[in-house]
Structures are given as structure tokens and as C-alpha cells.
Design a protein around this motif. Structure first.
Motif, PDB file in Angstrom:
ATOM      1  N   ALA A 195       0.742  -1.220  -0.040  1.00  0.00           N
ATOM      2  CA  ALA A 195       0.072  -0.064  -0.055  1.00  0.00           C
ATOM      3  C   ALA A 195       0.852   1.171  -0.080  1.00  0.00           C
ATOM      4  CB  ALA A 195      -0.852   0.072   1.298  1.00  0.00           C
ATOM      5  N   ASP A 196       0.312   2.376  -0.384  1.00  0.00           N
ATOM      6  CA  ASP A 196       1.123   3.774  -0.491  1.00  0.00           C
ATOM      7  C   ASP A 196       1.326   4.136   0.864  1.00  0.00           C
ATOM      8  OD1 ASP A 196       0.834   3.662  -3.240  1.00  0.00           O
ATOM      9  OD2 ASP A 196      -0.999   4.986  -3.160  1.00  0.00           O
ATOM     10  N   SER A 197       2.274   4.777   1.156  1.00  0.00           N
ATOM     11  CA  SER A 197       2.697   5.225   2.567  1.00  0.00           C
ATOM     12  C   SER A 197       1.879   6.362   2.902  1.00  0.00           C
ATOM     13  CB  SER A 197       4.304   5.656   2.506  1.00  0.00           C
ATOM     14  OG  SER A 197       4.437   6.670   1.608  1.00  0.00           O
ATOM     15  N   ILE A 198       1.126   6.955   1.948  1.00  0.00           N
ATOM     16  CA  ILE A 198      -0.055   7.915   2.357  1.00  0.00           C
ATOM     17  C   ILE A 198      -1.299   7.673   1.960  1.00  0.00           C
ATOM     18  CG2 ILE A 198      -0.616  10.319   2.132  1.00  0.00           C
ATOM     19  CD1 ILE A 198       2.129  11.044   1.530  1.00  0.00           C
ATOM     20  N   PRO A 199      -2.216   7.478   3.125  1.00  0.00           N
ATOM     21  CA  PRO A 199      -3.624   6.923   2.859  1.00  0.00           C
ATOM     22  C   PRO A 199      -4.383   7.705   1.666  1.00  0.00           C
ATOM     23  CG  PRO A 199      -3.544   7.703   4.811  1.00  0.00           C
ATOM     24  CD  PRO A 199      -1.960   7.946   4.320  1.00  0.00           C
ATOM     25  N   ASP A 200      -5.274   7.132   1.002  1.00  0.00           N
ATOM     26  CA  ASP A 200      -6.101   7.868   0.261  1.00  0.00           C
ATOM     27  C   ASP A 200      -6.960   8.796   0.897  1.00  0.00           C
ATOM     28  OD1 ASP A 200      -4.957   6.649  -2.053  1.00  0.00           O
ATOM     29  OD2 ASP A 200      -6.857   4.982  -2.150  1.00  0.00           O
ATOM     30  N   ASP A 201      -7.320   8.056   2.145  1.00  0.00           N
ATOM     31  CA  ASP A 201      -8.097   9.210   2.984  1.00  0.00           C
ATOM     32  C   ASP A 201      -8.254   9.021   4.453  1.00  0.00           C
ATOM     33  OD1 ASP A 201      -9.421   6.939   3.362  1.00  0.00           O
ATOM     34  OD2 ASP A 201     -11.263   7.239   2.437  1.00  0.00           O
ATOM     35  N   GLY A 202      -8.742   9.664   5.342  1.00  0.00           N
ATOM     36  CA  GLY A 202      -8.560   9.566   6.655  1.00  0.00           C
ATOM     37  C   GLY A 202      -7.180  10.193   7.180  1.00  0.00           C
ATOM     38  N   ASP A 203      -6.737   9.703   8.573  1.00  0.00           N
ATOM     39  CA  ASP A 203      -5.657  10.283   9.108  1.00  0.00           C
ATOM     40  C   ASP A 203      -4.374   9.579   8.546  1.00  0.00           C
ATOM     41  OD1 ASP A 203      -7.041  12.079  11.132  1.00  0.00           O
ATOM     42  OD2 ASP A 203      -7.761  10.338  12.088  1.00  0.00           O
ATOM     43  N   LEU A 204      -3.215  10.352   8.651  1.00  0.00           N
ATOM     44  CA  LEU A 204      -2.144   9.749   8.094  1.00  0.00           C
ATOM     45  C   LEU A 204      -1.442   8.744   9.035  1.00  0.00           C
ATOM     46  CD1 LEU A 204      -0.151  13.234   7.640  1.00  0.00           C
ATOM     47  CD2 LEU A 204      -1.239  11.655   5.748  1.00  0.00           C
ATOM     48  N   TYR A 205      -0.693   7.840   8.245  1.00  0.00           N
ATOM     49  CA  TYR A 205      -0.143   6.927   9.081  1.00  0.00           C
ATOM     50  C   TYR A 205       1.228   7.493  10.020  1.00  0.00           C
ATOM     51  CZ  TYR A 205      -1.900   3.788   5.709  1.00  0.00           C
ATOM     52  OH  TYR A 205      -3.187   3.181   4.771  1.00  0.00           O
ATOM     53  N   CYS A 206       1.172   6.818  11.171  1.00  0.00           N
ATOM     54  CA  CYS A 206       2.226   7.239  11.975  1.00  0.00           C
ATOM     55  C   CYS A 206       3.863   6.868  11.496  1.00  0.00           C
ATOM     56  CB  CYS A 206       2.218   6.645  13.467  1.00  0.00           C
ATOM     57  SG  CYS A 206       3.231   7.175  14.607  1.00  0.00           S
ATOM     58  N   THR A 207       4.556   7.847  11.453  1.00  0.00           N
ATOM     59  CA  THR A 207       5.916   7.628  11.353  1.00  0.00           C
ATOM     60  C   THR A 207       6.793   7.340  12.396  1.00  0.00           C
ATOM     61  OG1 THR A 207       6.688   9.783  11.361  1.00  0.00           O
ATOM     62  CG2 THR A 207       5.830   9.099   9.174  1.00  0.00           C
ATOM     63  N   ALA A 208       7.998   6.683  12.204  1.00  0.00           N
ATOM     64  CA  ALA A 208       8.898   6.352  13.371  1.00  0.00           C
ATOM     65  C   ALA A 208       9.379   7.691  14.245  1.00  0.00           C
ATOM     66  CB  ALA A 208       9.922   5.626  12.842  1.00  0.00           C
ATOM     67  N   ASP A 209       9.380   8.775  13.382  1.00  0.00           N
ATOM     68  CA  ASP A 209       9.875   9.858  13.935  1.00  0.00           C
ATOM     69  C   ASP A 209       8.857  10.577  14.833  1.00  0.00           C
ATOM     70  OD1 ASP A 209      12.573   9.698  12.971  1.00  0.00           O
ATOM     71  OD2 ASP A 209      12.029  11.020  11.389  1.00  0.00           O
ATOM     72  N   GLU A 210       7.512  10.601  14.579  1.00  0.00           N
ATOM     73  CA  GLU A 210       6.337  11.057  14.902  1.00  0.00           C
ATOM     74  C   GLU A 210       6.291  10.248  16.275  1.00  0.00           C
ATOM     75  OE1 GLU A 210       3.487  12.759  11.681  1.00  0.00           O
ATOM     76  OE2 GLU A 210       3.591  10.563  11.968  1.00  0.00           O
ATOM     77  N   LEU A 211       6.272   8.894  16.247  1.00  0.00           N
ATOM     78  CA  LEU A 211       6.324   8.254  17.677  1.00  0.00           C
ATOM     79  C   LEU A 211       7.392   8.663  18.416  1.00  0.00           C
ATOM     80  CD1 LEU A 211       5.038   5.802  19.349  1.00  0.00           C
ATOM     81  CD2 LEU A 211       6.758   4.406  18.010  1.00  0.00           C
ATOM     82  N   THR A 212       8.740   8.476  18.278  1.00  0.00           N
ATOM     83  CA  THR A 212       9.791   9.006  19.050  1.00  0.00           C
ATOM     84  C   THR A 212       9.755  10.390  19.559  1.00  0.00           C
ATOM     85  OG1 THR A 212      11.439   9.304  17.122  1.00  0.00           O
ATOM     86  CG2 THR A 212      11.143   7.028  18.214  1.00  0.00           C
ATOM     87  N   GLY A 213       9.312  11.404  18.979  1.00  0.00           N
ATOM     88  CA  GLY A 213       9.256  12.641  18.974  1.00  0.00           C
ATOM     89  C   GLY A 213       8.141  13.254  19.882  1.00  0.00           C
ATOM     90  N   CYS A 214       7.316  12.178  20.131  1.00  0.00           N
ATOM     91  CA  CYS A 214       6.052  12.632  21.115  1.00  0.00           C
ATOM     92  C   CYS A 214       6.487  12.826  22.580  1.00  0.00           C
ATOM     93  CB  CYS A 214       4.748  11.442  20.610  1.00  0.00           C
ATOM     94  SG  CYS A 214       5.225  10.050  21.951  1.00  0.00           S
TER      95      CYS A 214
END
Length: 199
Positions: free
Chosen positions: A51-70
Motif C-alpha cells: 500500500a502507499d505510504s500515504i492513505p487515500d483518505d483519513g488520518d495519516l499513518y504514523c512515522t517512526a519519527d512521530e512516535l519517538t518525538g512525542c
């Protein structure tokens, strides 16, 4: 330097867990804290095109950087036979790099879930979601009985985290008690993040 934010990370099938995610996010933003709402990609037992790394609709998929940066994390999954979804489990199975680096150690976290049946395993699902967070060294918080809604609700809410019974045909809507508890959980998480940051 980016502003501190709380990550609300969820998986959903029919949208019930997503509803809880947005209520928790509301509780976070009510405190003035920034929030990022993300979901995990679906996994399949069938070999298929990636699947594409960006979904066609809805919320974005979480990246590793977003997880570790929270600065804090609210984690939600539908209940699958008393456990978190395969997609959520797969996501956490691939966080070894963050675990080795200790990126999530000392950060507050909470969990939430929805299920199709009254005895579908809400509490065991919440506990299974806590396991990887404990291994990452996160500080887990739940919902105290100081919230009277926790004793009043008949289909959701637990001291382990916000929850909701959507029904086998997703025929039930969130009650006001369940909405209040989800918002309160987000507020409580945000306050704890601020306290730990010395704000």
C-alpha cells in the motif's frame, strides 16, 4: 525545535476507536497542548501489492519519527478476541530501534479500545496494549474512580482506559458518560505531560 505534542495513535475497523481517539484529542487540546492524530497501516495475511505510504483518505499513518518525538502517547485499538488488532501489534513489533535507543522511556501513555460485544475483552485488550509500552519504559496512567461516569456507564469505561461497546452491527453510539471519560483521559494525559515538563 518543534513544540511538544501528544501523539494519539489508533487502529480502527468501523470507526468506533477513531471516535474515541478524537474525543481524547479534544481533552488534550482543551489544556492547550498540541496533538497529532495518526493511525497504523493495515496488515494482511494475503500477499498483495504494498500500500502507499500515504492513505487515500483519513488520518495519516504514523512515522517512526512521530512516535519517538512525542511527549506523550494515547494508544487505541479495536478489540480482536480480547487482544489488540494485528495491525497495531505489527506496528509495535517494528519499534525495536526506538526501544534500543530508549526514545520513549519516561514518557506518559494511556490506552483505549472499542469492541463489538459487552464481554468482548475490553480490559484484556487494554492490558495487551500496555505490554509494549511498559517494555519501552513508558509511564502508564488510567482513569480514576474520581470520575463518577466510570461507575455510571454500562457499556464503556474502565480504570485501565476509555472504552466503548459499539455492538456487533455497530448499532450503538457513544453515551455521554463514555464521551466524558474519553475527554477526561486526554486531559489527564496532557496535564501529566505538562507536569513532567515543568510547565
Amino acid at each position: 525545535m518543534t513544540s511538544p505534542y501528544i501523539l494519539v495513535l489508533y487502529d480502527t475497523n468501523k470507526g468506533s476507536t477513531k471516535q474515541l481517539a478524537y474525543l481524547i484529542a479534544q481533552g488534550i487540546t482543551d489544556t492547550g497542548m498540541a496533538v497529532k492524530i495518526r493511525r497504523v497501516p493495515k496488515v494482511s495475511a494475503v500477499t498483495e501489492q504494498v500500500a502507499d505510504s500515504i492513505p487515500d483518505d483519513g488520518d495519516l499513518y504514523c512515522t517512526a519519527d512521530e512516535l519517538t518525538g512525542c511527549a506523550g502517547l494515547a494508544l487505541g485499538s479495536p478489540t480482536h478476541f480480547g487482544n489488540m488488532s494485528a495491525s497495531m501489534k505489527y506496528f509495535w513489533d517494528n519499534t525495536v530501534t526506538a526501544w534500543l535507543a530508549g526514545n520513549l522511556q519516561g514518557k506518559p501513555a494511556c490506552v483505549f479500545t472499542s469492541t463489538g460485544s459487552q464481554h468482548g475483552g475490553q480490559e484484556s485488550t487494554l492490558i495487551t496494549m500496555m505490554m509494549p509500552l511498559l517494555h519501552h519504559g513508558m509511564l502508564l496512567m488510567g482513569l480514576p474512580y474520581a470520575h463518577p461516569e466510570l461507575s455510571a456507564t454500562t457499556r464503556g469505561g474502565t480504570p485501565y482506559g476509555a472504552s466503548f461497546v459499539a455492538g456487533s452491527r455497530h448499532e450503538y453510539s457513544l453515551t455521554q458518560d463514555e464521551k466524558t471519560l474519553a475527554i477526561a483521559q486526554g486531559t489527564r494525559l496532557a496535564i501529566l505531560v505538562k507536569q513532567l515538563q515543568g510547565a
